[in-house]
Design a protein around this motif. Structure first.
Motif, PDB file in Angstrom:
ATOM      1  N   LEU A  59      24.709  46.202  39.835  1.00 49.00           N
ATOM      2  CA  LEU A  59      25.911  45.901  40.608  1.00 49.00           C
ATOM      3  C   LEU A  59      26.481  44.538  40.210  1.00 49.00           C
ATOM      4  O   LEU A  59      27.699  44.373  40.098  1.00 49.00           O
ATOM      5  N   GLU A  60      25.609  43.562  39.984  1.00 47.48           N
ATOM      6  CA  GLU A  60      26.074  42.235  39.555  1.00 47.48           C
ATOM      7  C   GLU A  60      26.725  42.304  38.185  1.00 47.48           C
ATOM      8  O   GLU A  60      27.721  41.619  37.921  1.00 47.48           O
ATOM      9  N   GLN A  62      28.295  44.976  36.983  1.00 49.85           N
ATOM     10  CA  GLN A  62      29.584  45.616  37.225  1.00 49.85           C
ATOM     11  C   GLN A  62      30.597  44.602  37.756  1.00 49.85           C
ATOM     12  O   GLN A  62      31.753  44.560  37.305  1.00 49.85           O
ATOM     13  N   GLU A  63      30.174  43.784  38.706  1.00 45.10           N
ATOM     14  CA  GLU A  63      31.062  42.777  39.289  1.00 45.10           C
ATOM     15  C   GLU A  63      31.496  41.758  38.235  1.00 45.10           C
ATOM     16  O   GLU A  63      32.651  41.323  38.209  1.00 45.10           O
ATOM     17  N   HIS A  64      30.570  41.391  37.348  1.00 47.05           N
ATOM     18  CA  HIS A  64      30.896  40.437  36.284  1.00 47.05           C
ATOM     19  C   HIS A  64      31.941  41.027  35.337  1.00 47.05           C
ATOM     20  O   HIS A  64      32.914  40.347  34.975  1.00 47.05           O
ATOM     21  N   ASN A  66      34.111  43.378  35.965  1.00 41.97           N
ATOM     22  CA  ASN A  66      35.389  43.472  36.682  1.00 41.97           C
ATOM     23  C   ASN A  66      36.071  42.109  36.751  1.00 41.97           C
ATOM     24  O   ASN A  66      37.285  41.999  36.542  1.00 41.97           O
ATOM     25  N   ARG A  67      35.283  41.091  37.036  1.00 45.89           N
ATOM     26  CA  ARG A  67      35.831  39.745  37.212  1.00 45.89           C
ATOM     27  C   ARG A  67      36.392  39.191  35.909  1.00 45.89           C
ATOM     28  O   ARG A  67      37.385  38.450  35.923  1.00 45.89           O
ATOM     29  N   SER A  71      35.960  45.556  32.309  1.00 45.81           N
ATOM     30  CA  SER A  71      35.280  46.671  32.964  1.00 45.81           C
ATOM     31  C   SER A  71      35.275  47.919  32.096  1.00 45.81           C
ATOM     32  O   SER A  71      36.167  48.120  31.260  1.00 45.81           O
ATOM     33  N   GLN A  88      28.865  50.721  47.851  1.00 43.18           N
ATOM     34  CA  GLN A  88      29.251  49.437  47.269  1.00 43.18           C
ATOM     35  C   GLN A  88      29.648  49.594  45.800  1.00 43.18           C
ATOM     36  O   GLN A  88      30.642  49.024  45.340  1.00 43.18           O
ATOM     37  N   ALA A  89      28.861  50.382  45.072  1.00 42.68           N
ATOM     38  CA  ALA A  89      29.155  50.601  43.657  1.00 42.68           C
ATOM     39  C   ALA A  89      30.464  51.354  43.468  1.00 42.68           C
ATOM     40  O   ALA A  89      31.275  51.023  42.591  1.00 42.68           O
ATOM     41  N   LYS A  91      33.020  51.470  45.534  1.00 46.42           N
ATOM     42  CA  LYS A  91      34.138  50.608  45.907  1.00 46.42           C
ATOM     43  C   LYS A  91      34.502  49.664  44.774  1.00 46.42           C
ATOM     44  O   LYS A  91      35.656  49.269  44.623  1.00 46.42           O
ATOM     45  N   ALA A  92      33.495  49.294  43.975  1.00 46.73           N
ATOM     46  CA  ALA A  92      33.740  48.394  42.850  1.00 46.73           C
ATOM     47  C   ALA A  92      34.254  49.136  41.619  1.00 46.73           C
ATOM     48  O   ALA A  92      34.478  48.519  40.582  1.00 46.73           O
TER      49      ALA A  92
END
Length: 205
Positions: A59-60, A62-64, A66-67, A71, A88-89, A91-92
């Motif tokens: 998840l971290e 994935q967030e990285h 996206n940020r 992605s 959570q996954a 939604k991201a």
């Protein structure tokens, strides 16, 4: 195709299945190894990502991505995930969240879906870039007129625009003709629709 999982048996099994189906596949034992390769040479593809890994979690990662605007279509796989994690996954932006053990046919189906959606997204993005580029042809004054039309669709007569910009209606008519020509539209209605499709809502001051 990128497979990131700390379990060597899972990496080997998935890589073999994907290669047999014609996919070019790279495997990584953790998120850090993947980032070192991918950020140096970003490529299109699909990311098969283990949710729970030592160090940076799936998840971290994935967030990285996206940020940082890098992605990828992502399918999570996990041996101990639950509903909160999957929500959570998703939604991201994850396409799906498969719990181990899963059928390889299910994963392959999700991969084909992910690649199709990614191609569709790239195509739509390219179209949007082309449409937005039309607005770059406008002069500053023409841009002011377009922005006024978009912000005030009920006040688009030459007199109303002229009063707002402190120019004559005749000058507005001249600019309007040039605007329609540059944007390749035939009317103000088409101009507004073009702005919607291009996701253009006026330039910031």
């Amino acid at each position: 195709m990128f497979v990131v999982d700390d379990d060597p048996a899972v990496r080997t099994s998935l890589a073999r299945a994907l290669v047999m189906r014609g996919f070019t596949t790279e495997t990584f034992q953790n998120a850090q190894d993947f980032l070192e390769t991918y950020e140096e040479n970003p490529a299109n593809g699909c990311l098969i990502l283990d949710y729970g890994m030592p160090g940076m979690s799936g998840l971290e990662l994935q967030e990285h991505l996206n940020r940082t605007g890098k992605s990828l279509p992502t399918i999570f796989i996990t041996g101990h995930g639950g509903i909160p994690e999957s929500v959570q996954a998703m939604k991201a932006g994850a396409l799906d969240f498969l719990e181990k053990p899963f059928k390889q046919s299910d994963l392959i189906e999700r991969i084909h879906m992910a690649l199709h959606l990614a191609e569709e997204s790239r195509s739509n993005a390219q179209v949007q870039i082309e449409l937005r580029s039309r607005f770059e042809r406008l002069t500053p004054r023409e841009t002011e007129i377009v922005d006024h039309i978009l912000a005030n669709p009920r006040e688009i007569s030459s007199k109303e625009i002229g009063r707002h910009l402190d120019i004559s209606p005749r000058t507005v008519d001249h600019h309007r003709a040039r605007i329609l020509e540059k944007l390749d539209v035939a009317s103000v209605v088409e101009l507004i629709d073009l702005a919607r499709r291009a996701d253009y809502y006026g330039r910031a001051d």
